[in-house]
Design an enzyme around this catalytic site. Sequence first.
Site, PDB file in Angstrom:
ATOM      1  N   HIS A 136       8.329  31.114  57.061  1.00 25.55           N
ATOM      2  CA  HIS A 136       9.495  30.612  57.773  1.00 25.55           C
ATOM      3  C   HIS A 136      10.626  31.619  57.592  1.00 25.55           C
ATOM      4  CE1 HIS A 136      12.990  27.984  58.542  1.00 25.55           C
ATOM      5  NE2 HIS A 136      12.167  27.139  59.142  1.00 25.55           N
ATOM      6  N   ASP A 213       7.648  28.464  48.501  1.00 24.04           N
ATOM      7  CA  ASP A 213       8.365  27.629  49.464  1.00 24.04           C
ATOM      8  C   ASP A 213       7.490  26.412  49.733  1.00 24.04           C
ATOM      9  OD1 ASP A 213       9.281  26.371  51.746  1.00 24.04           O
ATOM     10  OD2 ASP A 213       9.448  28.191  52.956  1.00 24.04           O
ATOM     11  N   GLN A 216       6.880  22.376  53.302  1.00 21.93           N
ATOM     12  CA  GLN A 216       5.848  21.664  54.061  1.00 21.93           C
ATOM     13  C   GLN A 216       4.748  21.096  53.175  1.00 21.93           C
ATOM     14  OE1 GLN A 216       6.117  20.941  57.210  1.00 21.93           O
ATOM     15  NE2 GLN A 216       7.955  22.156  57.521  1.00 21.93           N
ATOM     16  N   LYS A 239      12.329  16.282  54.754  1.00 22.48           N
ATOM     17  CA  LYS A 239      10.929  16.312  55.175  1.00 22.48           C
ATOM     18  C   LYS A 239      10.071  15.375  54.319  1.00 22.48           C
ATOM     19  CE  LYS A 239      11.416  21.204  56.439  1.00 22.48           C
ATOM     20  NZ  LYS A 239      11.546  21.081  57.890  1.00 22.48           N
ATOM     21  N   CYS A 377      10.911  28.924  63.863  1.00 23.13           N
ATOM     22  CA  CYS A 377      11.499  29.792  62.827  1.00 23.13           C
ATOM     23  C   CYS A 377      10.428  30.643  62.157  1.00 23.13           C
ATOM     24  CB  CYS A 377      12.260  28.971  61.791  1.00 23.13           C
ATOM     25  SG  CYS A 377      13.708  28.136  62.449  1.00 23.13           S
TER      26      CYS A 377
END
Length: 419
Positions: A136, A213, A216, A239, A377
């Site tokens: 991302h 990261d 997700q 999220k 993104c």
Amino acid sequence: MNTPFTSSTSSTPPVLDVARIRADFPILQLTVAGKPLVYLDNAASSQMPQAVMDRLRRYQTSEHANIHRAVHYLSETATAAYEAARITLQRFINAREAREVIFTSGTTEGINLVAHGWGRQNIKAGDEIILTVLEHHSNIVPWQMLALEKGAVIRVVPINDAGELLLDNYEALFNERTRLVSVGHVSNALGSINPVKKMIALAHAHGVPVLVDGAQAAPHLALDVQDLDCDFYAFSGHKLCGPTGIGVLYGRAALLEAMQPFKGGGDMIHTVTFEQTTYAPIPNKFEAGTPPIAAAIGLGAAVDYLCGIGMPVIAAHEHALLRYATEHLSALPGVRLLGTARDKAAVLSFVLAGIHPHDVGTLLNQEGVAVRTGHHCAQPLMQRLGVAATSRASFAFYNTLADVDALVAGIRSVQKVFA
């Protein structure tokens, strides 16, 4: 809360009572263009259950005050709730200590915090930072900014056509100048689940720290930062069925203690004079000013809600949706699926022959189906895939097979318009 799944045999995971789950989410009762809302944009932001909204309302109506320094009832109550949320998040990711949990505004701030607080101290001219083509923009741009400032170099791990990282190429990137690996746990654009535990072990064999990261991954996978052995892990609340404007950066205590603060202000100091400032211990050192108190408490409530269901149960349901959706979209003529990794989260990116993704999203919206369209993104990834944009359907535990059927029917309707 009572756990909303039905019984099962010991050899199969419990099955969610999705109708009961959906009743916890008032927004799912909406209609769009006169049709029931089918919300398939969960990778961008998931919906919030009533339990989280109730907790936010309780804080705002009976607990609200600024935290930490005051000794009056409301401040002490708010402080206790805020720090209890930190402990909830510590348990959720299995951090060693609560002080390793830094509240941020989200994944983006968490990555920037490491880029400024760790990177500016430890990266110098000629050093190398390893990223992947799946990242991302939030896990690309901060490192580019740092590399430009310091004269460092970005190295990129490629993927195969299925959207899987090429680990041989990854290992070959390491040398004496490598200083950091920053990698997404799950691709937001393709759903590929990266083998981060193996990647961390390879990096550590070269003495290189790793930031993950997890924006997700946190909504879909059971997390254990000690098992992963990562050095930093960042994710977002919105999220994760929580509020916007809140997230978490996990960091090893020793690394956080050695880092410079990203922001200066109140509550992150020990002493201040015009000659010198000394900083508070972690986590306060990285939480300058009045933090997002309500949002942090709301995130704690969201994690409690998800853990009441069980992350393995959530993952099993979402994988069933992914299999069903993959099978049915693959059978549609003119549909190309992008990202067919063997290990995936519940994300489906696709393009329709001769139809721009924005047109797809617009026409699906007329059917009540919400998907995300664009480059997500992830422009370097789009360039690798040879497309400018995709349509992306992303599933959560409150989605159903009927939602997938609505998506398939909507795609057919879109294709008829352009026939």
